[in-house]
Each structure stands twice: as structure tokens, then as C-alpha cells.
Design an enzyme around this catalytic site. Sequence first.
Site, mmCIF file in Angstrom:
data_model
loop_
_atom_site.group_PDB
_atom_site.id
_atom_site.type_symbol
_atom_site.label_atom_id
_atom_site.label_comp_id
_atom_site.label_asym_id
_atom_site.label_seq_id
_atom_site.Cartn_x
_atom_site.Cartn_y
_atom_site.Cartn_z
ATOM 1 N N ASP A 22 -7.402 165.457 25.361
ATOM 2 C CA ASP A 22 -7.134 165.802 24.276
ATOM 3 C C ASP A 22 -6.639 167.212 23.449
ATOM 4 O O ASP A 22 -6.349 167.398 22.611
ATOM 5 C CB ASP A 22 -7.220 164.876 23.682
ATOM 6 C CG ASP A 22 -7.072 163.829 24.188
ATOM 7 O OD1 ASP A 22 -6.110 162.846 24.762
ATOM 8 O OD2 ASP A 22 -7.878 162.481 23.839
ATOM 9 N N HIS A 46 -16.323 163.912 27.630
ATOM 10 C CA HIS A 46 -16.275 163.301 28.370
ATOM 11 C C HIS A 46 -17.195 162.375 28.527
ATOM 12 O O HIS A 46 -18.311 162.813 29.636
ATOM 13 C CB HIS A 46 -15.542 163.623 29.073
ATOM 14 C CG HIS A 46 -14.161 162.661 29.969
ATOM 15 N ND1 HIS A 46 -14.953 161.716 30.634
ATOM 16 C CD2 HIS A 46 -13.034 161.960 29.392
ATOM 17 C CE1 HIS A 46 -13.690 160.804 31.532
ATOM 18 N NE2 HIS A 46 -12.733 161.254 30.043
HETATM 19 N N1 CMC Z 1 -19.113 166.793 19.725
HETATM 20 C C1 CMC Z 1 -20.417 166.983 19.227
HETATM 21 N N2 CMC Z 1 -21.031 166.460 20.543
HETATM 22 C C2 CMC Z 1 -21.181 165.436 21.305
HETATM 23 C C3 CMC Z 1 -19.465 165.931 21.430
HETATM 24 C C4 CMC Z 1 -18.640 166.170 20.580
HETATM 25 N N3 CMC Z 1 -17.623 165.868 21.359
HETATM 26 N N4 CMC Z 1 -19.429 164.307 22.581
HETATM 27 C C5 CMC Z 1 -20.327 164.523 22.942
HETATM 28 N N5 CMC Z 1 -22.039 165.050 21.646
HETATM 29 C C6 CMC Z 1 -22.841 165.063 21.921
HETATM 30 C C7 CMC Z 1 -23.397 163.769 21.064
HETATM 31 O O1 CMC Z 1 -23.525 163.916 19.446
HETATM 32 C C8 CMC Z 1 -24.852 163.525 22.042
HETATM 33 O O2 CMC Z 1 -25.454 164.230 21.489
HETATM 34 P P1 CMC Z 1 -26.945 163.833 20.920
HETATM 35 O O3 CMC Z 1 -27.280 163.653 22.740
HETATM 36 O O4 CMC Z 1 -28.011 165.087 20.593
HETATM 37 O O5 CMC Z 1 -27.246 162.497 19.861
HETATM 38 C C9 CMC Z 1 -23.883 163.694 22.992
HETATM 39 O O6 CMC Z 1 -23.610 164.661 23.076
HETATM 40 C C10 CMC Z 1 -23.500 162.590 24.239
HETATM 41 O O7 CMC Z 1 -22.750 161.874 23.417
HETATM 42 P P2 CMC Z 1 -22.065 160.732 24.274
HETATM 43 O O8 CMC Z 1 -21.654 159.650 22.708
HETATM 44 O O9 CMC Z 1 -23.782 159.475 24.060
HETATM 45 O O10 CMC Z 1 -21.912 160.761 25.208
HETATM 46 P P3 CMC Z 1 -20.202 159.800 25.690
HETATM 47 O O11 CMC Z 1 -20.352 160.205 27.047
HETATM 48 O O12 CMC Z 1 -20.659 158.986 25.460
HETATM 49 O O13 CMC Z 1 -19.507 160.821 24.852
HETATM 50 C C11 CMC Z 1 -17.068 160.704 24.209
HETATM 51 C C12 CMC Z 1 -18.081 160.469 25.536
HETATM 52 C C13 CMC Z 1 -15.835 161.100 24.653
HETATM 53 C C14 CMC Z 1 -17.575 159.206 22.822
HETATM 54 C C15 CMC Z 1 -17.730 162.074 23.188
HETATM 55 O O14 CMC Z 1 -17.685 163.243 24.421
HETATM 56 C C16 CMC Z 1 -16.993 162.576 22.286
HETATM 57 O O15 CMC Z 1 -17.047 161.636 21.466
HETATM 58 N N6 CMC Z 1 -15.700 163.137 21.972
HETATM 59 C C17 CMC Z 1 -15.106 163.030 20.653
HETATM 60 C C18 CMC Z 1 -13.965 163.113 20.471
HETATM 61 C C19 CMC Z 1 -12.710 162.201 22.444
HETATM 62 O O16 CMC Z 1 -12.741 163.833 22.369
HETATM 63 N N7 CMC Z 1 -12.157 161.804 22.550
HETATM 64 C C20 CMC Z 1 -11.667 161.875 24.081
HETATM 65 C C21 CMC Z 1 -12.145 161.644 25.107
HETATM 66 S S1 CMC Z 1 -11.157 161.584 26.467
HETATM 67 C C22 CMC Z 1 -9.782 161.349 26.839
HETATM 68 C C23 CMC Z 1 -9.557 160.250 25.883
HETATM 69 O O17 CMC Z 1 -9.654 158.812 25.911
HETATM 70 O O18 CMC Z 1 -8.533 160.710 24.924
#
Ligand code: CMC
Length: 374
Positions: free
Chosen positions: A309, A258
Site C-alpha cells: 500500500d 505485514h
Molecule cells: N507502524 C508502527 N508500528 C507498527 C506497525 C506500523 N505500521 N506495524 C506493526 N507495528 C508494531 C506494533 O505496534 C507492535 O509493536 P509492539 O510489539 O511494540 O506493540 C508490533 O509492531 C507488532 O504489531 P502487530 O499488530 O502484532 O503485528 P501484525 O503482524 O499483526 O501487523 C499489520 C500487521 C499490517 C496489522 C501492521 O503491520 C499494521 O498495522 N500496519 C499498518 C497498516 C497497513 O499498512 N496495513 C496494510 C497491510 S498489507 C496490504 C493490505 O492488506 O492492504
Amino acid sequence: MTEREYSPGLEGIVAGETAISTLAGGLSYRGYSIEDLAHHATFEEVAHILLHGDLPTADELAKFRKRLGTQEVIPPPVLETLRRIPVKVPMMDVMRTGASLLAHWENEVADNSHDANVRKAERLLVQLPILMAARHRLLQGKEPVAADPRRSFAENVLWMLLRTQPTPAMTRAMDVSLILYAEHEFNASTFTARVIASTLSDLHSSICGAIGALKGPLHGGANERVLAILQTVGSADKAEAWVMDALAKKQRIMGFGHRVYKDGDPRAAYVKTMCREIAAETGHTPMEDLADKIEEVVWREKKLPPNVDWPTARLYHYFGLAVELYTPLFVVARTAGWCAHVIEQLDENRLIRPAANYTGPGRREWKDISQRAD
Ligand code: CMC
């Protein structure tokens, strides 16, 4: 122009002010903690808090429920259009089109006054679940059913989709999941809605844009992908190998991580408790064990906690709901939050128009077409 500081994804940037919810000190809606709301409130009370600013008195709640129960249902031409949309069109696209179509039969569509927007919000709150259920039933070759005004909002959602009487535990779990999905500060879809409202467009346009933003797998669309993961992995003994392989391939595991909650999403913990209970009631305990094992390995390897989720997808699966309804159910709940934000934006409006640091080429000479290289 000089370069200004830039935060990718606008992480940590304050992009506005809101009195609707905050994550500071634990998530709360207009001052009410989600702990209290998840324990005591109904979705109708939460929708009242979001749209009208405070908990309703008994009289206000009765009037609010009556208004919700007597709103116009879906105009017949909208229903007719639902029948004509090709079967292959995903449910979230139908929700987005549906919100747009509803605008054409909304008499106050262009009235951006506070009171008109509250009235439109109340109508959308009723219409969107009916529209979702109608499309779902049409796809099954069945006729849509009307909402039953004697039932609560959450019970009606289950009733219209399943046409069986939900147990009290199921109804309460649906209520809590809708409450926890209803609002979450400046998330991507809410911000989209506010940007659209800030141009002095209209409430329905804001909701169409918000639905488009919610659909993406990094936002609400994650809940549908969560079920695909659980079904692909199959059983707890395969969880370790599956997670290690996914991480080695640098795949994102849907339902984890998140932008704001780095130690854990408080909403996920609530839904997880209900999952265990409903899983036991419906014979799905092995899926709970599988989910626990995946959680354990993802945390050990990446220190990523589950987000809301992750358990909500399981909960909806245990209810017997089709997977293509999961993100639309998020729409149904978040409509309360989106509308509250649109109304708040318009109450103190200033056009949202940020700036960008330019990364393209410097000024170049115009070349006649005869002088351009192949
Ligand atoms: N699985 C694997 N790696 C992950 C994930 C994940 N779910 N989430 C973050 N990371 C890793 C990402 O690959 C990156 O790694 P590195 O630094 O090695 O490249 C690091 O963590 C930071 O990722 P980011 O995208 O910069 O982090 P963020 O804070 O922008 O991510 C997020 C937030 C929700 C986009 C992400 O955690 C994600 O893609 N999660 C999976 C999708 C998901 O479950 N979304 C629902 C969000 S909450 C409720 C809603 O809105 O529906």
C-alpha cells in the site's frame, strides 16, 4: 472443555488449503511467480489464471476478453440508487452497497454451482469498476461513461475515471498494480469471503463481506491513509522529525509492516520502481524522495518494511486519481482473487466454524430483579 492452544490474530494458524496462491518460495498465483506476472501478464490474463486455473491460450484470452467486454453493464435501477446515496457516504461503503444491489439484478444469484459462480465472478469483475467510476463521476456532477470494449481492463479503469488518454507507461503501471493487488492467499478479506461462502450463502454476499473487511485501515484502507501521511509531512526534510514523533506517540504508520512479510513485501518493490518512473513523467519526484526518507527512518527505528500500500497510494496519486478511489481500486483487483477463493471453497466445502477459549465468569446463580444491587 480443556483450554486449547490459541494464537492471537490466528497468526501462523493453517485455516484451510488452497491451490490459488502461496507465499512460500515467493508469491505465486497458481504456480506463476509474481515476477513473471508483473513483467509479462495483463490483468485479464491474471484474472483468467485465478478464475479458470491456468494461463489462457490466445483463443481463450480473446473469448475471455470478449465476454468481459459484452457483460451487462450496470442495471439502470442500480445507477438510479447510486444517484440517491448521500454525497457524504464514503466510496468504500458505496462499493459494498453496490455489490449488494447488483445481486438483486443477478439472475443466477442463488445458483452456487461452479460454472454459475464463474459466470457471476466475470460479471462482477466488469461491473464493479464501472460502478466505482459511475459514482465518482456522479459526485463530480457528470454523467457516468460506459467502458470502451476496445481498451484493456487497466486502460478502461483509468479512462472511465479520468476521461483522458493515459500514457502507455501509466496503463502498464495500472495493469501491474491491479495484478499485484489481485490475490494474496488467506488475507483477512479473502478469509471473510470464504467463511461466508462456507455457510452456502452466495457469491455476492461473500464479496459484500470481503469489501467490508478490506475497508479497514489495517488492511486495504491503509492505502488511503498513506497519502494523508505524505501530504501531512510535506517534504523530505521533515520526514525524520515526523516519524520520530509518530513512533514516540505509538502511532501505527500506515503502509508499513505485514503479518507475513517481516523482511519486505515483494509487491512493494515492484510498485516502487513504477512510482519513480511515473513520478518523473508527472512531476512528482519530490514525493518519491519524501517516501524514501520515511522508509529509511521507519526501517532504522522499527525494522518495519513498507507493504504494497505504501507505493501504490503514490502511484495512484501520480495518475491524478482522487484518494477515495484507492481502496475501491483494491476491491476492483481483489474481486478476481475473492471470487476464485469462493469458488474453491464451494468446490470442497465444509462449514468454517472454529472454536474459542472462554474467558468470562464461571457459572453464576440467577438473581431475581428485586435482589440485584444498583
Ligand atoms: N507502524 C508502527 N508500528 C507498527 C506497525 C506500523 N505500521 N506495524 C506493526 N507495528 C508494531 C506494533 O505496534 C507492535 O509493536 P509492539 O510489539 O511494540 O506493540 C508490533 O509492531 C507488532 O504489531 P502487530 O499488530 O502484532 O503485528 P501484525 O503482524 O499483526 O501487523 C499489520 C500487521 C499490517 C496489522 C501492521 O503491520 C499494521 O498495522 N500496519 C499498518 C497498516 C497497513 O499498512 N496495513 C496494510 C497491510 S498489507 C496490504 C493490505 O492488506 O492492504
